[in-house]
Design a protein around this motif. Sequence first.
Motif, short mmCIF file in Angstrom:
data_model
loop_
_atom_site.label_atom_id
_atom_site.label_comp_id
_atom_site.label_asym_id
_atom_site.label_seq_id
_atom_site.Cartn_x
_atom_site.Cartn_y
_atom_site.Cartn_z
N ILE A 1 -1.71 12.21 -8.71
CA ILE A 1 -0.87 11.00 -8.66
C ILE A 1 0.02 10.93 -9.89
O ILE A 1 1.21 10.61 -9.79
CB ILE A 1 -1.76 9.73 -8.57
CG1 ILE A 1 -2.56 9.74 -7.26
CG2 ILE A 1 -0.89 8.48 -8.65
CD1 ILE A 1 -3.61 8.65 -7.19
N ALA A 2 -0.55 11.22 -11.06
CA ALA A 2 0.23 11.17 -12.30
C ALA A 2 1.39 12.15 -12.26
O ALA A 2 2.50 11.85 -12.72
CB ALA A 2 -0.68 11.47 -13.50
N GLU A 3 1.16 13.31 -11.67
CA GLU A 3 2.23 14.30 -11.56
C GLU A 3 3.33 13.82 -10.63
O GLU A 3 4.52 13.98 -10.91
CB GLU A 3 1.66 15.63 -11.05
CG GLU A 3 2.68 16.75 -11.01
CD GLU A 3 2.07 18.08 -10.58
OE1 GLU A 3 2.85 19.03 -10.39
OE2 GLU A 3 0.84 18.15 -10.42
N GLN A 4 2.94 13.17 -9.52
CA GLN A 4 3.92 12.65 -8.56
C GLN A 4 4.76 11.53 -9.18
O GLN A 4 5.92 11.34 -8.83
CB GLN A 4 3.21 12.14 -7.31
CG GLN A 4 2.56 13.23 -6.48
CD GLN A 4 1.70 12.66 -5.37
OE1 GLN A 4 1.51 11.46 -5.28
NE2 GLN A 4 1.16 13.53 -4.52
N ARG A 5 4.16 10.79 -10.11
CA ARG A 5 4.85 9.63 -10.70
C ARG A 5 5.42 9.94 -12.09
O ARG A 5 5.76 9.03 -12.84
CB ARG A 5 3.86 8.45 -10.81
CG ARG A 5 3.61 7.77 -9.49
CD ARG A 5 2.55 6.69 -9.60
NE ARG A 5 2.81 5.71 -10.65
CZ ARG A 5 3.60 4.64 -10.51
NH1 ARG A 5 4.23 4.43 -9.37
NH2 ARG A 5 3.75 3.79 -11.52
N HIS B 1 0.85 -1.18 0.00
CA HIS B 1 0.00 0.00 0.00
C HIS B 1 0.90 1.24 0.00
O HIS B 1 1.97 1.25 0.60
CB HIS B 1 -0.89 0.02 1.25
CG HIS B 1 -1.88 -1.09 1.29
ND1 HIS B 1 -3.07 -1.07 0.59
CD2 HIS B 1 -1.86 -2.27 1.95
CE1 HIS B 1 -3.73 -2.19 0.82
NE2 HIS B 1 -3.02 -2.94 1.64
N LYS B 2 0.44 2.26 -0.68
CA LYS B 2 1.18 3.52 -0.73
C LYS B 2 0.33 4.64 -0.14
O LYS B 2 -0.90 4.59 -0.18
CB LYS B 2 1.54 3.86 -2.18
CG LYS B 2 2.51 2.89 -2.83
CD LYS B 2 3.94 3.13 -2.41
CE LYS B 2 4.51 4.36 -3.08
NZ LYS B 2 5.93 4.55 -2.82
N LYS B 3 0.99 5.65 0.38
CA LYS B 3 0.27 6.78 0.95
C LYS B 3 -0.35 7.66 -0.14
O LYS B 3 -1.47 8.14 -0.01
CB LYS B 3 1.21 7.61 1.81
CG LYS B 3 0.52 8.73 2.58
CD LYS B 3 1.48 9.43 3.52
CE LYS B 3 0.76 10.51 4.32
NZ LYS B 3 1.67 11.20 5.28
#
Length: 309
Positions: A85-89, A47-49
């Motif tokens: 999320i897409a920006e973080q990854r 699991h991820k935060k």
Amino acid sequence: MNYNTEREHDRCLIDLVRTLDGAGRLDIFRDAFRIEEALGPLEESKHKKAFDVELKFAGLSVAIETKVHSDEGGRWCLPWQTERIAEQRSGVRGLNFFVTYGNSEFYTKPYEPGPASPEFQHIPLGRMSHLVESSLAALPQIGQNTEPVEWLRLMKIEKEKREKAQELLHSFAQFRTRYLEVHGENDFPRGRVAFSAPELAFPVFSKLVEHWDRSEYVAKFGRLAIYPVRRFSPVVDSILNFWGMWREGTGSALTPDLVGPERALYLEVNEDFNLNLKSTTPLDAEQQEATWSRLCRADWPLGVQGGPP
């Protein structure tokens, strides 16, 4: 398992992928998620935060955002959750998936279902059910663990409710019509009878939108949006909103002389299955009366009945 708990779905998925990896059958997972890249062996699953699940293979990282009946954050205050999320990854070599097990499959953003971010691929209930079914067929030993069997059983129940939603709502409509005739009303008074079945409403609304999008009404009136709104109950209202009518279509000029340029009227169907005329900001008593008077003078089709707000 509690089907409404996203964390439990995540745990079942992680356990299943670990089992498939151990048996050398990650091809079943790749096929269900339609992954063309080589995965390599599973190195980490957790699991991820920032999002729900990360499956880290030797070849790439798979990020999964899970939804059952919850909305993707961002509807009322952008950006959307999958966009964040897409920006973080953005620097990660991997794929992003938006997995829906329940009503979230039908929520539009603003007019299309699935994730808001184009960086995410949508995995609906049918493909998740197929993943578990294929895994059980290929590796019978998985069935010795009751959890994946129960997981698949609950997904099949959800699928059956969708298939029978129109039939079940038709039965309810017959009761509703007769009940309201007795009281001489057009809606259930709050506190007397409450009915909210979003698991039936959302699939039916979605079918309606499919037909609407293929009709000549889109060009004239704009598109439809489907989304949940939390009221007083823990069960959300199912909203079918004619956003396009007042944002893009002819409804953008709907009765401006009544409500003024600073607000707009729009149409919405919620869990009471009435077509409601609403305002983006509250109307005073004089504006409400003028709007109701205008509606009463309209030439409505046979069978349409209305009542004041």
